[in-house]
Write a protein that holds these residues in place. Sequence first.
Motif, PDB file in Angstrom:
ATOM      1  N   LEU A  63       0.916  -1.329  -0.385  1.00 15.03           N
ATOM      2  CA  LEU A  63      -0.301   0.208  -0.321  1.00 15.03           C
ATOM      3  C   LEU A  63       0.836   1.440   0.055  1.00 15.03           C
ATOM      4  O   LEU A  63       1.772   1.355   0.465  1.00 15.03           O
ATOM      5  CB  LEU A  63      -0.902  -0.466   1.270  1.00 15.03           C
ATOM      6  CG  LEU A  63      -2.255  -1.037   1.419  1.00 15.03           C
ATOM      7  CD1 LEU A  63      -2.470  -1.194   2.939  1.00 15.03           C
ATOM      8  CD2 LEU A  63      -3.077  -0.746   0.032  1.00 15.03           C
ATOM      9  N   ILE A  64       0.326   2.429  -1.137  1.00 15.04           N
ATOM     10  CA  ILE A  64       1.255   3.727  -0.334  1.00 15.04           C
ATOM     11  C   ILE A  64       0.195   4.389  -0.251  1.00 15.04           C
ATOM     12  O   ILE A  64      -0.838   4.434  -0.835  1.00 15.04           O
ATOM     13  CB  ILE A  64       1.981   4.060  -2.370  1.00 15.04           C
ATOM     14  CG1 ILE A  64       2.145   2.800  -3.321  1.00 15.04           C
ATOM     15  CG2 ILE A  64       2.209   4.799  -2.253  1.00 15.04           C
ATOM     16  CD1 ILE A  64       2.387   3.478  -4.739  1.00 15.04           C
ATOM     17  N   ASP A  65       1.301   5.335   0.439  1.00 17.21           N
ATOM     18  CA  ASP A  65       0.030   5.913   1.775  1.00 17.21           C
ATOM     19  C   ASP A  65      -1.394   6.053   2.213  1.00 17.21           C
ATOM     20  O   ASP A  65      -2.223   6.870   1.619  1.00 17.21           O
ATOM     21  CB  ASP A  65       0.092   7.482   0.661  1.00 17.21           C
ATOM     22  CG  ASP A  65       1.423   8.554   0.566  1.00 17.21           C
ATOM     23  OD1 ASP A  65       2.246   7.760   1.112  1.00 17.21           O
ATOM     24  OD2 ASP A  65       1.730   9.069  -0.942  1.00 17.21           O
ATOM     25  N   PRO A  66      -1.005   5.525   1.993  1.00 18.34           N
ATOM     26  CA  PRO A  66      -2.462   5.148   3.407  1.00 18.34           C
ATOM     27  C   PRO A  66      -2.808   5.711   5.069  1.00 18.34           C
ATOM     28  O   PRO A  66      -1.995   6.406   4.807  1.00 18.34           O
ATOM     29  CB  PRO A  66      -2.251   3.434   3.871  1.00 18.34           C
ATOM     30  CG  PRO A  66      -1.307   3.046   3.778  1.00 18.34           C
ATOM     31  CD  PRO A  66      -0.346   4.109   3.186  1.00 18.34           C
ATOM     32  N   VAL A  67      -4.342   5.689   4.890  1.00 21.30           N
ATOM     33  CA  VAL A  67      -4.188   7.123   5.427  1.00 21.30           C
ATOM     34  C   VAL A  67      -5.401   6.024   6.648  1.00 21.30           C
ATOM     35  O   VAL A  67      -5.300   5.265   6.634  1.00 21.30           O
ATOM     36  CB  VAL A  67      -6.022   8.230   5.128  1.00 21.30           C
ATOM     37  CG1 VAL A  67      -6.259   9.060   6.080  1.00 21.30           C
ATOM     38  CG2 VAL A  67      -5.289   8.489   3.751  1.00 21.30           C
ATOM     39  N   ASP A  68      -4.793   6.984   7.981  1.00 24.95           N
ATOM     40  CA  ASP A  68      -5.835   5.637   9.653  1.00 24.95           C
ATOM     41  C   ASP A  68      -6.490   5.274   9.170  1.00 24.95           C
ATOM     42  O   ASP A  68      -7.062   5.094   9.421  1.00 24.95           O
ATOM     43  CB  ASP A  68      -5.388   6.684  10.746  1.00 24.95           C
ATOM     44  CG  ASP A  68      -5.898   8.147  10.692  1.00 24.95           C
ATOM     45  OD1 ASP A  68      -5.745   8.371   9.662  1.00 24.95           O
ATOM     46  OD2 ASP A  68      -6.163   8.851  11.971  1.00 24.95           O
ATOM     47  N   LYS A  69      -8.080   7.099   8.938  1.00 20.14           N
ATOM     48  CA  LYS A  69      -9.334   6.509   9.327  1.00 20.14           C
ATOM     49  C   LYS A  69      -9.889   5.572   7.908  1.00 20.14           C
ATOM     50  O   LYS A  69     -11.075   5.194   8.165  1.00 20.14           O
ATOM     51  CB  LYS A  69      -9.883   7.882   8.357  1.00 20.14           C
ATOM     52  CG  LYS A  69      -9.798   9.134   9.346  1.00 20.14           C
ATOM     53  CD  LYS A  69     -10.439  10.533   8.651  1.00 20.14           C
ATOM     54  CE  LYS A  69      -9.884  11.697   9.669  1.00 20.14           C
ATOM     55  NZ  LYS A  69     -10.835  12.881   9.199  1.00 20.14           N
ATOM     56  N   THR A  70      -8.919   5.503   7.317  1.00 23.18           N
ATOM     57  CA  THR A  70      -9.779   3.772   6.399  1.00 23.18           C
ATOM     58  C   THR A  70      -9.107   3.036   5.828  1.00 23.18           C
ATOM     59  O   THR A  70      -9.142   2.446   5.356  1.00 23.18           O
ATOM     60  CB  THR A  70      -9.700   4.742   3.871  1.00 23.18           C
ATOM     61  OG1 THR A  70      -8.075   5.002   4.299  1.00 23.18           O
ATOM     62  CG2 THR A  70     -11.163   5.162   4.674  1.00 23.18           C
ATOM     63  N   ALA A  71      -7.665   2.697   6.652  1.00 24.88           N
ATOM     64  CA  ALA A  71      -6.968   1.650   7.268  1.00 24.88           C
ATOM     65  C   ALA A  71      -7.622  -0.169   7.179  1.00 24.88           C
ATOM     66  O   ALA A  71      -7.345  -0.818   6.163  1.00 24.88           O
ATOM     67  CB  ALA A  71      -6.330   2.028   8.385  1.00 24.88           C
ATOM     68  N   GLU A  72      -8.814   0.425   7.801  1.00 22.79           N
ATOM     69  CA  GLU A  72      -9.520  -0.950   7.773  1.00 22.79           C
ATOM     70  C   GLU A  72     -10.348  -1.471   6.447  1.00 22.79           C
ATOM     71  O   GLU A  72     -10.502  -2.951   6.209  1.00 22.79           O
ATOM     72  CB  GLU A  72     -10.890  -0.541   8.889  1.00 22.79           C
ATOM     73  CG  GLU A  72     -10.882  -0.480  10.455  1.00 22.79           C
ATOM     74  CD  GLU A  72     -10.423  -2.044  10.815  1.00 22.79           C
ATOM     75  OE1 GLU A  72     -10.188  -2.763   9.796  1.00 22.79           O
ATOM     76  OE2 GLU A  72     -10.394  -1.776  11.880  1.00 22.79           O
ATOM     77  N   ARG A  73     -10.371   0.019   6.040  1.00 22.33           N
ATOM     78  CA  ARG A  73     -11.033  -0.241   4.324  1.00 22.33           C
ATOM     79  C   ARG A  73     -10.164  -1.342   3.609  1.00 22.33           C
ATOM     80  O   ARG A  73     -10.915  -2.187   2.783  1.00 22.33           O
ATOM     81  CB  ARG A  73     -11.591   0.559   3.796  1.00 22.33           C
ATOM     82  CG  ARG A  73     -12.331   0.808   2.669  1.00 22.33           C
ATOM     83  CD  ARG A  73     -11.330   2.592   1.218  1.00 22.33           C
ATOM     84  NE  ARG A  73     -10.147   2.213   1.323  1.00 22.33           N
ATOM     85  CZ  ARG A  73     -10.310   4.193   1.319  1.00 22.33           C
ATOM     86  NH1 ARG A  73     -10.843   4.740   0.276  1.00 22.33           N
ATOM     87  NH2 ARG A  73      -8.759   3.823   1.161  1.00 22.33           N
ATOM     88  N   ASP A  74      -9.300  -0.378   3.721  1.00 22.08           N
ATOM     89  CA  ASP A  74      -7.491  -1.366   2.808  1.00 22.08           C
ATOM     90  C   ASP A  74      -7.176  -2.618   3.386  1.00 22.08           C
ATOM     91  O   ASP A  74      -7.347  -3.505   1.957  1.00 22.08           O
ATOM     92  CB  ASP A  74      -6.547  -0.789   3.027  1.00 22.08           C
ATOM     93  CG  ASP A  74      -7.084   1.278   2.385  1.00 22.08           C
ATOM     94  OD1 ASP A  74      -7.668   1.038   1.859  1.00 22.08           O
ATOM     95  OD2 ASP A  74      -5.769   1.570   2.882  1.00 22.08           O
ATOM     96  N   LEU A  75      -7.834  -3.116   4.518  1.00 23.69           N
ATOM     97  CA  LEU A  75      -7.095  -4.478   5.228  1.00 23.69           C
ATOM     98  C   LEU A  75      -8.018  -5.366   4.257  1.00 23.69           C
ATOM     99  O   LEU A  75      -8.152  -6.710   4.231  1.00 23.69           O
ATOM    100  CB  LEU A  75      -6.601  -4.185   6.404  1.00 23.69           C
ATOM    101  CG  LEU A  75      -5.691  -3.780   7.123  1.00 23.69           C
ATOM    102  CD1 LEU A  75      -5.645  -3.405   8.217  1.00 23.69           C
ATOM    103  CD2 LEU A  75      -4.359  -4.077   6.120  1.00 23.69           C
ATOM    104  N   SER A  76      -9.745  -4.619   4.207  1.00 23.55           N
ATOM    105  CA  SER A  76     -10.884  -5.292   4.463  1.00 23.55           C
ATOM    106  C   SER A  76     -10.423  -5.985   3.134  1.00 23.55           C
ATOM    107  O   SER A  76     -10.241  -7.103   2.514  1.00 23.55           O
ATOM    108  CB  SER A  76     -12.124  -4.711   4.599  1.00 23.55           C
ATOM    109  OG  SER A  76     -11.985  -4.865   5.311  1.00 23.55           O
ATOM    110  N   LEU A  77     -10.434  -5.323   1.635  1.00 17.81           N
ATOM    111  CA  LEU A  77      -9.678  -5.186   0.840  1.00 17.81           C
ATOM    112  C   LEU A  77      -8.671  -6.401   0.319  1.00 17.81           C
ATOM    113  O   LEU A  77      -9.284  -7.330  -1.106  1.00 17.81           O
ATOM    114  CB  LEU A  77      -9.832  -3.820  -0.063  1.00 17.81           C
ATOM    115  CG  LEU A  77      -9.498  -3.702  -1.856  1.00 17.81           C
ATOM    116  CD1 LEU A  77     -10.615  -4.103  -2.339  1.00 17.81           C
ATOM    117  CD2 LEU A  77      -9.236  -3.107  -2.629  1.00 17.81           C
TER     118      LEU A  77
END
Length: 308
Positions: free
Chosen positions: A90-104
């Motif tokens: 992941l490049i430039d993840p944001v704390d507010k959307t970390a759960e979304r990214d990990l779910s994907l």
Amino acid sequence: MLAMNLIRCCLSLARRSPSHFLNLSTTQTLVSPSSSRFKLITFQTMVSRAYTTPSHPSGKLLFRQLFEKDSSTYTYLLADVSHPDKPALLIDPVDKTAERDLSLVKELGLKLIYAMNTHVHADHITGTGLIKTKVPAVKSVISEASKSKADLLIQAGDKIYFGDLFLEVRSTPGHTLGCVTYVTGDGPDQPQPRMAFTGDALLIRGCGRTDFQGGSSHELYKSVHSQIFTLPKDTLIYPAHDYKGFTVSTVGEEMLYNPRLTRDEETFRNIVENLSLPYPKMIDLAVPANIVCGLQDLSAKPVEAISN
């Protein structure tokens, strides 16, 4: 007429539940008559462009462009899906959307190995630290010049491998001292056209500000022209932010149409040094947090430098 009605029906269904259509083979086509000729329409391409960011045409690289609306930040997911482990970053993840990214990542069956930043952000808190608490094996990555905490401290010329694919590190200071651009590899076994993840150095029809965090209009101009505009003109530009609804550009486009960076350096400096932008509202919270990988935890362990 029958084929076109079928297309309209499928698109209507895709709007209601696009996920059902994302695994259609690119070899499945619909045929419709057009001016006494037959026009081949690749349905998967139509749907993927309308509802999701498709995988790269190379077949090796899976690519997704994700968005965090409060800071208008793009996060990028890349993976080598031809490798047995399907390693991802992941490049430039944001704390507010970390759960979304990990779910994907989980839904796509990927193995996340890196959470990377292009620089120390001032407008949001990075998600790298939070991601590491959820997936401890993930390594955080940032440039050594940023003087921040991370598992891997990178320098210009380093190559970051995920499976058989890699990102090349290019130093592009100017917005901050530690800005880097990540560029997909060059070679017959690497995806083409190349892709450049430019952070805040080069934006679509713009560039990052240079009035804090060691910024320099001279360094930014030099960085973009020497490290980004020297890439092939069809190289795709993916910035860390966009505020006007753009998602992607190319090196060639920006060399022609960027209203700041198409000027000579003196004009460029006059523009960016007189923007009169407001003080970033998140900077006093974001910068201290991002220096320690997005967590207000100063119990740092030794960092590991990545080799060339």
